[in-house]
Write a protein that holds these residues in place. Structure first.
Motif, PDB file in Angstrom:
ATOM      1  N   HIS A  63      17.592  -3.439  -9.838  1.00 33.28           N
ATOM      2  CA  HIS A  63      19.135  -3.391  -9.097  1.00 33.28           C
ATOM      3  C   HIS A  63      18.946  -3.832  -7.702  1.00 33.28           C
ATOM      4  CE1 HIS A  63      20.592  -1.929 -12.846  1.00 33.28           C
ATOM      5  NE2 HIS A  63      19.931  -0.838 -12.921  1.00 33.28           N
ATOM      6  N   GLU A  66      22.067  -5.441  -6.283  1.00 35.77           N
ATOM      7  CA  GLU A  66      23.536  -4.714  -6.138  1.00 35.77           C
ATOM      8  C   GLU A  66      23.021  -3.868  -4.962  1.00 35.77           C
ATOM      9  OE1 GLU A  66      21.634  -5.083  -9.160  1.00 35.77           O
ATOM     10  OE2 GLU A  66      23.103  -4.937 -10.739  1.00 35.77           O
ATOM     11  N   ASP A  70      25.721  -4.222  -2.245  1.00 34.59           N
ATOM     12  CA  ASP A  70      26.706  -3.079  -2.325  1.00 34.59           C
ATOM     13  C   ASP A  70      27.832  -3.513  -3.057  1.00 34.59           C
ATOM     14  OD1 ASP A  70      27.248  -0.550  -1.862  1.00 34.59           O
ATOM     15  OD2 ASP A  70      28.611  -0.668  -0.427  1.00 34.59           O
ATOM     16  N   ALA A  72      28.697  -4.309  -7.740  1.00 37.79           N
ATOM     17  CA  ALA A  72      28.129  -4.300  -9.243  1.00 37.79           C
ATOM     18  C   ALA A  72      28.018  -5.683  -9.425  1.00 37.79           C
ATOM     19  CB  ALA A  72      29.053  -3.761 -10.227  1.00 37.79           C
ATOM     20  N   ASP A  74      26.954  -8.334 -12.845  1.00 41.98           N
ATOM     21  CA  ASP A  74      26.925  -8.359 -14.064  1.00 41.98           C
ATOM     22  C   ASP A  74      25.419  -9.210 -14.543  1.00 41.98           C
ATOM     23  OD1 ASP A  74      27.896  -8.288 -16.631  1.00 41.98           O
ATOM     24  OD2 ASP A  74      28.744 -10.281 -16.688  1.00 41.98           O
TER      25      ASP A  74
END
Length: 99
Positions: A63, A66, A70, A72, A74
């Motif tokens: 991640h 992300e 900062d 989300a 997909d």
């Protein structure tokens, strides 16, 4: 003849410095979506990714994008990024540095 300076950027996934033309820019736009920026001129917070498909797979599992943006991200973005990086790497190997 004067030698031109080559702009360098840091790869988000490995932390190494590479010439800007050998990287792909990804950008977090104002609406908090993350997208690939092939032109390198889209507005928003940008980061650069090297042409390494395996690093993109590791970034998905850890991640990294992300954390950097900062926001989300997909799974479809990672598959799109993987396909784009894989394609660009193949082009670079086939045609060389013609950017």
């Amino acid at each position: 003849m004067k030698k031109r300076k080559i702009p360098m950027r840091k790869d988000l996934l490995s932390g190494e410095m590479f010439p800007k033309k050998s990287l792909v820019r990804i950008v977090r736009q104002a609406d908090q979506t993350v997208a690939i920026d092939p032109t390198g001129k889209a507005q928003g917070r940008g980061a650069y990714v090297a042409l390494d498909p395996e690093a993109v797979k590791q970034a998905q599992s850890k991640h990294i994008i992300e954390k950097a943006f900062d926001v989300a991200v997909d799974d479809s973005f990672y598959s799109e990024l993987y396909a784009y990086v894989d394609h660009q790497k193949a082009r670079q190997e086939l045609f060389g540095d013609q950017a």
